[in-house]
Design an enzyme around this catalytic site. Structure first.
Site, PDB file in Angstrom:
ATOM      1  CB  SER A   7      30.832  38.774 -30.849  1.00  0.00           C
ATOM      2  OG  SER A   7      30.717  38.833 -29.195  1.00  0.00           O
ATOM      3  CD  GLU A   9      22.331  34.110 -27.937  1.00  0.00           C
ATOM      4  OE1 GLU A   9      23.822  34.248 -26.811  1.00  0.00           O
ATOM      5  OE2 GLU A   9      21.887  34.132 -27.083  1.00  0.00           O
ATOM      6  CG  ASP A 101      18.478  27.151 -18.964  1.00  0.00           C
ATOM      7  OD1 ASP A 101      18.530  27.163 -18.363  1.00  0.00           O
ATOM      8  OD2 ASP A 101      19.092  28.850 -20.154  1.00  0.00           O
ATOM      9  CG  PHE A 210      14.916  36.860 -20.858  1.00  0.00           C
ATOM     10  CD1 PHE A 210      14.670  35.277 -20.762  1.00  0.00           C
ATOM     11  CD2 PHE A 210      16.156  36.848 -21.593  1.00  0.00           C
ATOM     12  CE1 PHE A 210      16.615  34.671 -21.474  1.00  0.00           C
ATOM     13  CE2 PHE A 210      16.911  36.366 -22.399  1.00  0.00           C
ATOM     14  CZ  PHE A 210      16.474  35.250 -21.621  1.00  0.00           C
ATOM     15  CG  HIS A 259      28.253  37.818 -26.929  1.00  0.00           C
ATOM     16  ND1 HIS A 259      28.796  37.633 -28.026  1.00  0.00           N
ATOM     17  CD2 HIS A 259      27.320  36.716 -26.972  1.00  0.00           C
ATOM     18  CE1 HIS A 259      28.130  36.825 -28.778  1.00  0.00           C
ATOM     19  NE2 HIS A 259      27.595  36.111 -27.342  1.00  0.00           N
TER      20      HIS A 259
HETATM   21  P1  FAD Z   1      27.273  26.702 -14.769  1.00  0.00           P
HETATM   22  O1  FAD Z   1      28.371  27.675 -15.269  1.00  0.00           O
HETATM   23  O2  FAD Z   1      27.404  25.420 -15.454  1.00  0.00           O
HETATM   24  O3  FAD Z   1      26.427  26.611 -13.307  1.00  0.00           O
HETATM   25  C1  FAD Z   1      25.882  27.665 -13.465  1.00  0.00           C
HETATM   26  C2  FAD Z   1      26.208  28.068 -11.684  1.00  0.00           C
HETATM   27  O4  FAD Z   1      24.964  26.832 -11.229  1.00  0.00           O
HETATM   28  C3  FAD Z   1      27.281  28.041 -11.803  1.00  0.00           C
HETATM   29  O5  FAD Z   1      28.771  28.928 -11.663  1.00  0.00           O
HETATM   30  C4  FAD Z   1      27.397  27.201 -10.061  1.00  0.00           C
HETATM   31  O6  FAD Z   1      27.420  28.153 -10.066  1.00  0.00           O
HETATM   32  C5  FAD Z   1      25.927  26.154  -9.926  1.00  0.00           C
HETATM   33  N1  FAD Z   1      26.353  25.231 -11.008  1.00  0.00           N
HETATM   34  C6  FAD Z   1      26.328  24.260 -11.931  1.00  0.00           C
HETATM   35  N2  FAD Z   1      26.838  23.082 -11.723  1.00  0.00           N
HETATM   36  C7  FAD Z   1      27.379  22.556 -10.518  1.00  0.00           C
HETATM   37  C8  FAD Z   1      28.482  21.637  -9.971  1.00  0.00           C
HETATM   38  N3  FAD Z   1      28.072  20.659 -10.594  1.00  0.00           N
HETATM   39  N4  FAD Z   1      28.893  22.260  -8.566  1.00  0.00           N
HETATM   40  C9  FAD Z   1      28.449  23.364  -8.210  1.00  0.00           C
HETATM   41  N5  FAD Z   1      28.022  24.177  -8.817  1.00  0.00           N
HETATM   42  C10 FAD Z   1      27.654  23.840  -9.156  1.00  0.00           C
HETATM   43  N6  FAD Z   1      20.536  27.646 -22.609  1.00  0.00           N
HETATM   44  C11 FAD Z   1      21.009  26.884 -23.555  1.00  0.00           C
HETATM   45  O7  FAD Z   1      19.676  25.915 -23.231  1.00  0.00           O
HETATM   46  N7  FAD Z   1      21.417  27.234 -24.290  1.00  0.00           N
HETATM   47  C12 FAD Z   1      22.438  27.913 -25.751  1.00  0.00           C
HETATM   48  O8  FAD Z   1      22.465  28.185 -26.512  1.00  0.00           O
HETATM   49  C13 FAD Z   1      22.318  28.983 -24.161  1.00  0.00           C
HETATM   50  N8  FAD Z   1      23.427  29.793 -24.544  1.00  0.00           N
HETATM   51  C14 FAD Z   1      23.786  30.676 -23.163  1.00  0.00           C
HETATM   52  C15 FAD Z   1      25.208  31.626 -24.358  1.00  0.00           C
HETATM   53  C16 FAD Z   1      25.146  32.640 -22.456  1.00  0.00           C
HETATM   54  C17 FAD Z   1      26.756  33.172 -23.352  1.00  0.00           C
HETATM   55  C18 FAD Z   1      25.167  32.494 -21.034  1.00  0.00           C
HETATM   56  C19 FAD Z   1      25.503  33.103 -20.221  1.00  0.00           C
HETATM   57  C20 FAD Z   1      24.246  31.617 -20.992  1.00  0.00           C
HETATM   58  C21 FAD Z   1      23.221  30.162 -22.055  1.00  0.00           C
HETATM   59  N9  FAD Z   1      22.178  30.000 -22.146  1.00  0.00           N
HETATM   60  C22 FAD Z   1      22.211  28.772 -23.186  1.00  0.00           C
HETATM   61  C23 FAD Z   1      21.485  29.326 -20.872  1.00  0.00           C
HETATM   62  C24 FAD Z   1      22.440  28.521 -19.787  1.00  0.00           C
HETATM   63  O9  FAD Z   1      22.212  27.407 -20.552  1.00  0.00           O
HETATM   64  C25 FAD Z   1      22.259  28.428 -18.535  1.00  0.00           C
HETATM   65  O10 FAD Z   1      22.301  29.298 -17.544  1.00  0.00           O
HETATM   66  C26 FAD Z   1      22.088  26.887 -17.712  1.00  0.00           C
HETATM   67  O11 FAD Z   1      21.499  27.598 -16.455  1.00  0.00           O
HETATM   68  C27 FAD Z   1      23.674  27.279 -16.763  1.00  0.00           C
HETATM   69  O12 FAD Z   1      24.512  27.327 -18.285  1.00  0.00           O
HETATM   70  P2  FAD Z   1      26.207  27.471 -17.700  1.00  0.00           P
HETATM   71  O13 FAD Z   1      27.138  26.168 -18.688  1.00  0.00           O
HETATM   72  O14 FAD Z   1      26.345  28.695 -17.369  1.00  0.00           O
HETATM   73  O15 FAD Z   1      26.081  27.088 -15.992  1.00  0.00           O
END
Ligand code: FAD
Length: 288
Positions: A7, A9, A101, A210, A259
């Site tokens: 896949s 991105e 982010d 990065f 991916h």
């Molecule tokens: P989460 O899993 O929600 O948080 C990351 C870690 O922080 C968790 O594993 C946990 O350890 C800790 N954490 C977070 N919140 C809590 C909580 N409430 N309680 C306890 N622990 C917590 N970013 C963009 O802006 N746009 C995109 O399109 C984008 N695509 C991405 C695609 C992939 C496959 C990946 C891996 C990342 C992508 N990102 C993107 C980056 C991502 O948004 C960042 O890494 C962001 O900081 C974390 O988002 P998440 O949903 O993965 O994190």
């Protein structure tokens, strides 16, 4: 060994020149028959409309299964759910749900007023619609905000339990990093597929910076390898060889899906896929 499922991105284009690059990338990689492709959502939700348009256009013109990335940043719940309804109306059934982010210059993630406060909340809301296959992010090298490696795994479990069907990992540089993470996930009772994110390195200096921002560990041997390759003008060859080798190790370790983070540059990804036996699938009607 059979060829892996792949896949890709992409990111949404912000200029005419970038649009051409995206279409070139899609055109080059679509014949490799990806199980899905995905389109990112700019940090801080800056590409809301562009992501939507890119997802809809790629789906319509290439017949690919397209996943839209969606984040919680700088949007109320109502605004986010409106975007979600727009996707459902456009026939999009795949979402990569992320906390996101923060926008450039912001000091960490702060939930928007009346916005989703975490990826788990977003996943729950998406799951409640019953309209989407939800994938989420995972961090083999530990997310910079995670207290411990185990905290990351525990949080991933919460995301899967909230309704996600699979996780895609942040990129990493050694297959062993993925295997250790996968073992921890299995031990935590996570049985959803974890798809490794592969980043073929176009430019080592940029990739290195990065990686440091994302929390991806940079092994010393990689610095040395790229220093030598750059001196000899063989950066591209090294990138293809390293990504191919790591993907082969992942395959030997039981991984079926890969991916690729393409950064809208198809060449390295195409070369690595070719080396892994992923070749273009031409329809009979196209060659007859
Ligand atoms: P989460 O899993 O929600 O948080 C990351 C870690 O922080 C968790 O594993 C946990 O350890 C800790 N954490 C977070 N919140 C809590 C909580 N409430 N309680 C306890 N622990 C917590 N970013 C963009 O802006 N746009 C995109 O399109 C984008 N695509 C991405 C695609 C992939 C496959 C990946 C891996 C990342 C992508 N990102 C993107 C980056 C991502 O948004 C960042 O890494 C962001 O900081 C974390 O988002 P998440 O949903 O993965 O994190």
């Amino acid at each position: 060994m059979s060829a892996p499922r792949v896949s890709f991105e992409f990111f949404p284009p912000q200029s005419i020149a970038a649009s051409f690059r995206l279409w070139d990338t899609v055109q080059t990689l679509a014949p490799l028959d990806p199980s899905f492709v995905s389109v990112t959502y700019g940090a801080g939700g800056t590409t809301r409309k562009l992501t939507h348009d890119a997802v809809a256009t790629i789906g319509k013109n290439y017949g690919l299964n397209v996943a839209a990335h969606l984040t919680c940043v700088e949007a109320t719940r109502a605004e986010t759910l409106e975007i979600v309804e727009g996707y459902a109306a456009a026939g999009v059934t795949e979402i990569v749900a992320l906390r996101g982010d923060p926008p450039k210059g912001a000091d960490g993630f702060t939930p928007a007023r009346d916005g989703f406060a975490s990826s788990v909340e977003l996943i729950e809301a998406l799951a409640a619609t019953g309209k989407f296959n939800i994938r989420v992010g995972a961090y083999p090298d530990q997310h910079p905000e995670a207290a411990t490696a185990q905290a990351d795994v525990d949080y991933l479990k919460r995301k899967i339990d909230a309704g996600a069907s699979a996780a895609i990992t942040q990129f990493f540089f050694e297959a062993e990093t993925f295997f250790r993470f996968r073992d921890r996930c299995v031990a935590a009772g996570i049985d959803a597929p974890i798809i490794p994110g592969i980043f073929p390195i176009e430019n080592w200096t940029k990739a290195r910076n990065f990686a440091l921002r994302c929390g991806t560990k940079v092994p010393a041997w990689l610095d040395e390898a790229f220093a030598a390759a750059t001196r000899d003008g063989r950066e591209e060859l090294l990138s293809i060889a390293l990504a191919t080798e790591m993907c082969t190790e992942l395959r030997e370790g039981g991984v079926e899906d890969l991916h690729f983070y393409t950064l809208n540059k198809p060449e390295l990804t195409r070369e690595v896929c070719a080396a892994l036996g992923v070749s273009p699938k031409a329809a009979l009607s196209e060659v007859a």
